[in-house]
Design a protein around this motif. Sequence first.
Motif, mmCIF file in Angstrom:
data_model
loop_
_atom_site.group_PDB
_atom_site.id
_atom_site.type_symbol
_atom_site.label_atom_id
_atom_site.label_comp_id
_atom_site.label_asym_id
_atom_site.label_seq_id
_atom_site.Cartn_x
_atom_site.Cartn_y
_atom_site.Cartn_z
ATOM 1 N N ARG B 202 3.164 0.253 4.499
ATOM 2 C CA ARG B 202 2.552 1.505 4.078
ATOM 3 C C ARG B 202 1.993 2.253 5.277
ATOM 4 O O ARG B 202 1.463 1.651 6.205
ATOM 5 C CB ARG B 202 1.431 1.234 3.085
ATOM 6 C CG ARG B 202 1.007 2.466 2.335
ATOM 7 C CD ARG B 202 0.190 2.088 1.110
ATOM 8 N NE ARG B 202 0.427 3.065 0.069
ATOM 9 C CZ ARG B 202 -0.565 3.717 -0.537
ATOM 10 N NH1 ARG B 202 -1.799 3.475 -0.243
ATOM 11 N NH2 ARG B 202 -0.285 4.601 -1.470
ATOM 12 N N ARG B 203 2.116 3.558 5.217
ATOM 13 C CA ARG B 203 1.599 4.380 6.289
ATOM 14 C C ARG B 203 0.114 4.088 6.499
ATOM 15 O O ARG B 203 -0.654 4.037 5.559
ATOM 16 C CB ARG B 203 1.778 5.842 5.909
ATOM 17 C CG ARG B 203 1.275 6.771 6.960
ATOM 18 C CD ARG B 203 1.571 8.173 6.528
ATOM 19 N NE ARG B 203 0.846 9.116 7.340
ATOM 20 C CZ ARG B 203 0.695 10.374 7.006
ATOM 21 N NH1 ARG B 203 1.195 10.825 5.880
ATOM 22 N NH2 ARG B 203 0.046 11.178 7.781
ATOM 23 N N GLY B 254 11.087 0.876 -1.908
ATOM 24 C CA GLY B 254 9.712 1.376 -1.857
ATOM 25 C C GLY B 254 8.817 0.533 -0.974
ATOM 26 O O GLY B 254 7.599 0.552 -1.111
ATOM 27 N N VAL B 256 7.996 1.007 1.908
ATOM 28 C CA VAL B 256 7.098 1.848 2.708
ATOM 29 C C VAL B 256 5.839 2.220 1.936
ATOM 30 O O VAL B 256 4.943 2.836 2.491
ATOM 31 C CB VAL B 256 7.769 3.153 3.188
ATOM 32 C CG1 VAL B 256 8.843 2.859 4.206
ATOM 33 C CG2 VAL B 256 8.313 3.927 2.021
ATOM 34 N N ASP B 257 5.777 1.834 0.679
ATOM 35 C CA ASP B 257 4.539 2.057 -0.068
ATOM 36 C C ASP B 257 3.798 0.736 -0.293
ATOM 37 O O ASP B 257 2.810 0.684 -0.999
ATOM 38 C CB ASP B 257 4.839 2.737 -1.403
ATOM 39 C CG ASP B 257 3.600 3.428 -1.963
ATOM 40 O OD1 ASP B 257 2.861 4.025 -1.166
ATOM 41 O OD2 ASP B 257 3.372 3.344 -3.181
ATOM 42 N N TYR B 258 4.284 -0.337 0.320
ATOM 43 C CA TYR B 258 3.625 -1.636 0.160
ATOM 44 C C TYR B 258 2.503 -1.782 1.168
ATOM 45 O O TYR B 258 2.715 -1.714 2.361
ATOM 46 C CB TYR B 258 4.630 -2.780 0.390
ATOM 47 C CG TYR B 258 5.407 -3.177 -0.832
ATOM 48 C CD1 TYR B 258 6.036 -2.226 -1.617
ATOM 49 C CD2 TYR B 258 5.525 -4.517 -1.199
ATOM 50 C CE1 TYR B 258 6.759 -2.591 -2.729
ATOM 51 C CE2 TYR B 258 6.255 -4.896 -2.316
ATOM 52 C CZ TYR B 258 6.869 -3.925 -3.085
ATOM 53 O OH TYR B 258 7.586 -4.284 -4.178
ATOM 54 N N ASP B 259 1.319 -1.992 0.648
ATOM 55 C CA ASP B 259 0.223 -2.379 1.504
ATOM 56 C C ASP B 259 0.061 -3.894 1.350
ATOM 57 O O ASP B 259 0.868 -4.529 0.681
ATOM 58 C CB ASP B 259 -1.051 -1.627 1.085
ATOM 59 C CG ASP B 259 -1.949 -1.373 2.283
ATOM 60 O OD1 ASP B 259 -2.018 -2.259 3.154
ATOM 61 O OD2 ASP B 259 -2.570 -0.295 2.346
ATOM 62 N N HIS B 260 -0.982 -4.448 1.956
ATOM 63 C CA HIS B 260 -1.178 -5.897 1.847
ATOM 64 C C HIS B 260 -1.183 -6.351 0.397
ATOM 65 O O HIS B 260 -0.559 -7.344 0.042
ATOM 66 C CB HIS B 260 -2.487 -6.301 2.513
ATOM 67 C CG HIS B 260 -2.554 -5.950 3.953
ATOM 68 N ND1 HIS B 260 -1.780 -6.567 4.895
ATOM 69 C CD2 HIS B 260 -3.265 -5.007 4.616
ATOM 70 C CE1 HIS B 260 -2.026 -6.045 6.092
ATOM 71 N NE2 HIS B 260 -2.917 -5.085 5.932
ATOM 72 N N GLU B 262 0.225 -5.180 -2.257
ATOM 73 C CA GLU B 262 1.530 -5.188 -2.914
ATOM 74 C C GLU B 262 2.401 -6.328 -2.384
ATOM 75 O O GLU B 262 3.104 -6.991 -3.144
ATOM 76 C CB GLU B 262 2.243 -3.845 -2.716
ATOM 77 C CG GLU B 262 1.688 -2.696 -3.557
ATOM 78 C CD GLU B 262 0.439 -2.072 -2.973
ATOM 79 O OE1 GLU B 262 0.052 -2.429 -1.841
ATOM 80 O OE2 GLU B 262 -0.172 -1.216 -3.665
ATOM 81 N N LEU B 405 3.024 7.429 10.921
ATOM 82 C CA LEU B 405 3.825 8.481 10.307
ATOM 83 C C LEU B 405 5.294 8.366 10.728
ATOM 84 O O LEU B 405 6.191 8.282 9.884
ATOM 85 C CB LEU B 405 3.270 9.861 10.700
ATOM 86 C CG LEU B 405 4.058 11.055 10.181
ATOM 87 C CD1 LEU B 405 4.194 10.976 8.662
ATOM 88 C CD2 LEU B 405 3.374 12.357 10.555
ATOM 89 N N THR B 408 7.097 5.133 9.408
ATOM 90 C CA THR B 408 7.552 5.184 8.011
ATOM 91 C C THR B 408 8.734 6.119 7.869
ATOM 92 O O THR B 408 9.676 5.832 7.139
ATOM 93 C CB THR B 408 6.451 5.668 7.037
ATOM 94 O OG1 THR B 408 5.472 6.374 7.754
ATOM 95 C CG2 THR B 408 5.810 4.534 6.323
#
Lengths: 293, 446, 279
Positions: B202-203, B254, B256-260, B262, B405, B408
């Motif tokens: 994730r960004r 998706g 790139v939308d995973y943070d820790h 997720e 930025l 990602t």
Amino acid sequence: MSSRSNTPAFWFIAPSVIALLAIGLAPILFAVFNSLHEYNLARPAAGKPFVGLENYLTVLTDGTFWSSLGRTVTFLVTAVPIQIAIGLWAALLLHRPGLSFMRSVARVSLVIPLATTYAVVGLIGRLIFNREFGVANDMLGWVGIPVTDWLGDPTMAFVALIIMDVWQWTPFCTLILLAGLSMVPKETEEAARLETPSALRILRHVQMPFLLPGLTAILILRTADVLKEFDKIFTMTRGGPGAATELISVYIQRVGFRVFDLGLASAQAVVLLVFCIVLSRLYIRYVYKEAEL
Amino acid sequence: MRAYATALAAAAAMTVSGQALAWSLEEAAAPYEGTSIKAVFLDRPGYKAAAELVPEFEERTGIDVTWETLPYENSRERQVLNFVGGGDIDVALVDVVWIGEFAANGWLTPLSEFYDDPALADPDLALDDFFPVLLDSFGTWDGVVYGLPFDNYSGLMFYNQCMLEEAGFDGPPETWTELMTEYGPALTDADANQYAFALQSRRGETQSADSFMRVLWPFGGSLLDEDFRSNLTSEESLRGLQFRQDLMEYMPPGIVDYDHAEAVDALAQGQVAMITEWSAFYPTLADADQSTIVDCLGVTTEPEGPAGLKPALGGFSLAVNSGSSTDEQIASWLFIQWITGQEMARDFVEAGGVSGRMGVYEDEALLEAYSYIPPMVQSWEADTAVASFRPRFPEWPELSEIIALDGTRMMLGEVDVEEGAADLGDKVEEVLDDAGYYDGDKPLLK
Amino acid sequence: MSAEAAATRRRIAPVGHFLGLAVVVLTSIFPFYWMVTTSLKTRADAVARDPVWFFSPTLANYREALFDSGVAHALLNSTIVASCTTLLAVVLGTPAAYALARYEFRGKRELWFWYITNRMVSPIVLAVPVFLIANSLDLIDTHLVLILIYLTFTLPIVVWICTDQFRGVPVALDEAARLEGARAWTIFWRINLPLAMPGVVVSAILSFIFAWNDLLYALVLTRTQARTAPLAATSFMSGYELPWGVIMATGTMIVLPMVIFAMLVSGRLVQGLTMGAVK
């Protein structure tokens, strides 16, 4: 109006004017001042040297600034027509005679999206559009649409954000357009109905003139609101994935309060302010055209 | 008789010198009883562990410890604003990549002011008992110690042994290449929503540290060369970035939308077979309330690249805000010394924290009880650890924003790897140029 | 069109009308409904891979939000800030609105438009300088700074709506009072203000809602002591764990009172949102 003294008017107005000058105008002047200086909060040792128009030059050449502004425009020209179209459809339903109980229920329910805190709208969006457990994918699954990666895919995240915006602001359009529809004189409308069964023709020839002022208001106010759009994005996508949903206010906030480049952020804010002022001039010109002041 | 007298004299002497030497937390803290200090905590296991232990400190010292729990992504902003605007935070939480910024701006008090004062220094402080890499990178800037390692991470590989076995593997992959070419295809079934691997991207710092930097080092690449010029377009760096791109085929869409949260959750729910995550997430994955794979959970070092084992290094030290009052500063020091101390290390680990002390990990029972410890200790050893995994200079937060930025966007295919790396390198050099590193006056510290 | 077709059309029309309205109602309510139900779910139900529609509700999330996560304090802050700014806006705004409705003076038009411009200005424009000013005045994390900055939008709302309301009060009453020797302030306070009360109440409620709903200013200007409810709702997003039940419980507590308020003034909501351009 009578010929009596205007002195009381001054005393009635002065407090509010002073308040607005202090909290609305003074900060803007201060922003202009900051925009002419190099000023990074996280670099206290560097001081606050005067740099003239350098920050503005940076804004003009900053691809990220213009692409976030471009994204804001894309958002605007996608979301607003949808809101107007659905809003008009709903307004016509609400205007149509019959089913009066159902119509009042609908009218009241329209208030819910409008009153929902923007930040919470974003939170709801993030929940509903979750790829794994979101209810959006679940419901789309009923009609055979495969699992969509709403918030992880740049395009779909933008779409999801627009859907939440449409949810929140279509009622605004509906209520404005409904107000316009109710201005149509009853007799004119009834006469038209006898003449043609086509709702479309009635809309075009009879109702449209009454809808125009509302439509202008919608266009200008929604533009101003999209320039303000921050809370919802902050909680729903934080501008991501990548920069897919980074609209202008989100970008300025990032420069100002994450990079702490307050000089540059001030210059960006001033540029944005110019857009806002142009907008409000347009609003005044086209919407308050006949205001009796 | 004479012997007896000598013995008595010796005993008396010992008592006297013993009194002089005996340092106790209670006594050291006595003048600061009633002082209230505030710390910054994150919503992660190590802080819950600390919260459990705090009452003991309060009881022994009469110092009142409060804390504010912040999302990681806001914690730097909040602290910078606090330093600049004079807020109420006394115990600063310093991420490895903030130490340069915080220290260079004079926002932290050098700890020698406290540990050189016999009244305040616990004789058992033993700075040399910290893993050198942790003390050096999390706590030290330009040779001065500002913080003591508190929440210490190494990148580890967590895996689902049952899924691996089902796919015909005995154990986890040893190299990144193996992970992609053999484990990737065997463990990925997109129709069943099953994937071999997840790399939180994730960004934000997650993208720049966990995703971007993680693929540079093992392939022999790096962000900067010795002269602080961009090294992103080197063959090795590009190989690493391209590898990440190719590996996405075996990651959930998706990513790139995973943070820790997720990534950990994807492993915990059996959606992916392997993740590379911070050691600190072990308690979550091993907790049956949050994880469905407790019995299948395996943990080892990160896979090796062509350049060998180059695991991610991250973590936080606790430091003293130089803007707080003297009493608050001293009370903060006593707290930091205590919570990171040798004596507390075991309790801290058992409560879910990760101590940075070497001594505590010599305890066999502990090693056995926590399977994440041996690979983590291995990752921290002197010849493995990459102390400058991320540059720690004051410009990092700004670079991190840029990398987050562009990194990602690269993953999303909006820019091509080679072009993106070159472009990113230019932006990085621009920031470092503005900061004055290329004029020759500013020391090249990272 | 044949007569028969027209007849059929007339018969099915109400059905279409009904279904259309039903769609309007359901879509308006659904996200709100989903928020409220999620807030009543257990942790496992809230993130179940197949969303749960029927479940046995629990209030545990509300307990956790209110008592363990400081949301009660944040709600109190929001209440204090929104009430004070509303009160201040009414005190400052109603006399101005009255003057705009009753007196003729040079620059009146410009003044009126200046108020409107404030509606258009994006908060981020003010957020940066206001943060710096508040920081140097030591006003960060106080109720006062939010109360003042919220005046930038509450005051215009009050002025707009009330000007309209005062215009509806017959001038003859003013004239009569003046003949009896009443002073301007008395005429405003004793005669006009009571008669304009409906408008004042509407503008006050709208001001309250707008102030309550703000996130950006609160994000920039507060820390812990003055943290408002929307900020509390976002603070759960730590990037490590997302307690959806608690987040939605907080969301419900923030939104529900506003929905009720908005329903009370639903007839004039549009007027507030368009600043009187559309009634």
